[in-house]
Design an enzyme around this catalytic site. Structure first.
Site, PDB file in Angstrom:
ATOM      1  N   ASN A  56       0.842  -1.203   0.000  1.00  0.00           N
ATOM      2  CA  ASN A  56       0.000   0.000   0.000  1.00  0.00           C
ATOM      3  C   ASN A  56       0.872   1.247   0.000  1.00  0.00           C
ATOM      4  O   ASN A  56       2.050   1.189   0.340  1.00  0.00           O
ATOM      5  CB  ASN A  56      -0.862   0.069   1.273  1.00  0.00           C
ATOM      6  CG  ASN A  56      -1.980  -0.943   1.282  1.00  0.00           C
ATOM      7  OD1 ASN A  56      -2.936  -0.821   0.545  1.00  0.00           O
ATOM      8  ND2 ASN A  56      -1.858  -1.961   2.129  1.00  0.00           N
ATOM      9  N   TYR A 240       1.799  14.626  17.131  1.00  0.00           N
ATOM     10  CA  TYR A 240       2.549  13.733  16.248  1.00  0.00           C
ATOM     11  C   TYR A 240       4.058  13.799  16.512  1.00  0.00           C
ATOM     12  O   TYR A 240       4.617  12.947  17.173  1.00  0.00           O
ATOM     13  CB  TYR A 240       2.214  14.059  14.780  1.00  0.00           C
ATOM     14  CG  TYR A 240       2.632  12.960  13.834  1.00  0.00           C
ATOM     15  CD1 TYR A 240       1.804  11.862  13.612  1.00  0.00           C
ATOM     16  CD2 TYR A 240       3.857  12.987  13.179  1.00  0.00           C
ATOM     17  CE1 TYR A 240       2.184  10.830  12.761  1.00  0.00           C
ATOM     18  CE2 TYR A 240       4.248  11.966  12.326  1.00  0.00           C
ATOM     19  CZ  TYR A 240       3.409  10.896  12.126  1.00  0.00           C
ATOM     20  OH  TYR A 240       3.804   9.874  11.289  1.00  0.00           O
ATOM     21  N   VAL A 277      -3.158  10.758   2.121  1.00  0.00           N
ATOM     22  CA  VAL A 277      -4.189   9.848   2.608  1.00  0.00           C
ATOM     23  C   VAL A 277      -3.724   8.431   2.308  1.00  0.00           C
ATOM     24  O   VAL A 277      -3.659   8.021   1.154  1.00  0.00           O
ATOM     25  CB  VAL A 277      -5.542  10.078   1.897  1.00  0.00           C
ATOM     26  CG1 VAL A 277      -6.614   9.190   2.512  1.00  0.00           C
ATOM     27  CG2 VAL A 277      -5.952  11.531   1.982  1.00  0.00           C
TER      28      VAL A 277
END
Length: 397
Positions: A56, A240, A277
């Site tokens: 991916n 983060y 994304v």
């Protein structure tokens, strides 16, 4: 049956086999147009490539670019669930099938190993495969995204968490499917959670791979190894980069320095990539709102990139330049988040995020673009696929 996306809490629970296949084919097509003979002329090229986390996002794009841009032989490792006649497989499983099918058509060597890349058993399988083929790796891409890792030395399973340090983080996030805006909070991490996150997402396993491959004599002189990372904007820093994940990324960067010191014949880098994304980023709070705003600004500016655009630029303009140099920042990191972090881009994104409400999120930001990328990573909303057609079975593409 007719397959429609099933989305719960920003996670898509199913995949469309033919949509995944077309997504891979589209990336291959783009790569061939971008990595031209002119781009490659006079530059070094990867020949034998190992991609850890190949199914991916950035890992898949890295494998596609190596194979279909440069003609490299590739071994890919990923942990996916196979489809059966009646049950969905994971998107990555279909992506791998599509990649291997396309590689075979073009006479490219490709082996995909399904299993836990953190385990020594899978490392042994890769070593065996490389020896059988008689290859040494000249590029190793480390692109694993997993919430858990079992330490092969202790058998203990560690879980990563996305938490701040010191105080509770509160920020705005958006539901990309409804446009609803909400405040989310994340409690601060304790020491055990921070240590576990470093165990999962730091550089320990990357180093273990390099050591085992080196011991077996499977690293080509001058082998490049990359681990992917993200820094991102001010809006996400507390959660983060300055939180548990940031601690793990610091460990990753320290690992790159150590690998270079201990293995003078290889070159280890952390590559800091753009926010996109992916199946991994979609579940991070604040990120959907930030990315929808970023996409709006960068598309208007004309320099928006998806995974394949980013990675072909990484290969052509960083790793395999005609002058043989690899440009890095002062921390020896490769930066392809450069366009994202340009001052004018970040100012425009911050201004947008300030103005967003539940009523105007759809028109003010690029939620439509975010939704498209999210769905496409699961094989939906891909151009050229008839989603009203029946899918006969789920164990093939």
């Amino acid at each position: 049956m007719i397959v429609k996306p099933m989305v719960r809490n920003n996670i898509c629970l199913n995949a469309h086999p033919q949509g995944c296949k077309k997504g891979v084919e589209d990336q291959i097509e783009y790569t061939k147009k971008r990595i031209t003979a002119e781009v490659k002329a006079g530059a070094k090229a990867p020949k034998n490539v190992l991609v850890l986390g190949c199914s991916n996002g950035y890992g898949l794009a890295s494998r596609i670019t190596a194979a279909f841009g440069y003609g490299a032989a590739t071994i890919g490792v990923s942990f996916e669930k196979a489809g059966s006649e009646t049950k969905y497989g994971t998107p990555g499983w279909y992506n791998n099938l599509a990649f291997d099918e396309a590689a075979k058509r073009e006479g490219l060597y490709s082996v995909t190993i399904d299993g836990d890349a953190f385990s020594d058993e899978i490392k042994a399988q890769v070593i065996e495969e490389a020896k059988k083929k008689g290859i040494k790796f000249d590029l190793i891409v480390y692109s694993l995204a997993s919430p858990v890792r079992t330490d092969p030395d202790t058998g203990i399973m560690h879980k990563s968490v996305l938490k701040p340090f010191g105080k509770t983080f509160t920020g705005k996030t958006v539901d990309p499917f409804t446009g609803e805006l909400k405040e989310i909070s994340a409690e601060p991490a304790n020491d055990e959670e921070a240590a576990a996150t470093v165990k999962v997402m730091g550089g320990e396993d990357w180093e273990r791979w390099i050591k085992q491959l080196s011991k077996e004599g499977l690293l080509e002189e001058g082998c490049i190894t990359l681990a992917y990372s993200y820094i991102g904007p001010e809006a996400t820093q507390a959660l983060y980069r300055k939180g548990t994940i940031g601690k793990a990324k610091e460990h990753l960067e320290a690992t790159a320095h150590r690998l270079n010191k201990e293995n003078p014949s290889i070159r280890a880098f952390v590559s800091v990539n753009k926010g996109l994304v992916t199946r991994a980023s979609a579940v991070i709070p604040v990120i959907p709102l930030y990315l929808a705003s970023l996409f709006k600004v960068m598309k208007e500016k004309g320099n928006h990139e998806g995974c394949i655009e980013q990675i072909t630029r990484l290969y052509a303009e960083r790793l395999y330049r005609k002058d043989g140099t690899i440009p890095v920042d002062e921390e020896n990191r490769i930066r392809i988040d450069d366009w994202e972090l340009e001052e004018d881009v970040q100012k425009a994104v911050s201004a947008l995020m300030e103005k967003v409400t539940g009523e105007n999120a759809e028109s003010l930001t690029d939620l439509a673009g975010y939704r498209h990328d999210f769905l496409a990573s699961n094989g939906f909303d891909v151009e050229g696929i008839n989603y009203e057609a029946e899918v006969e079975r789920f164990d093939r593409i």
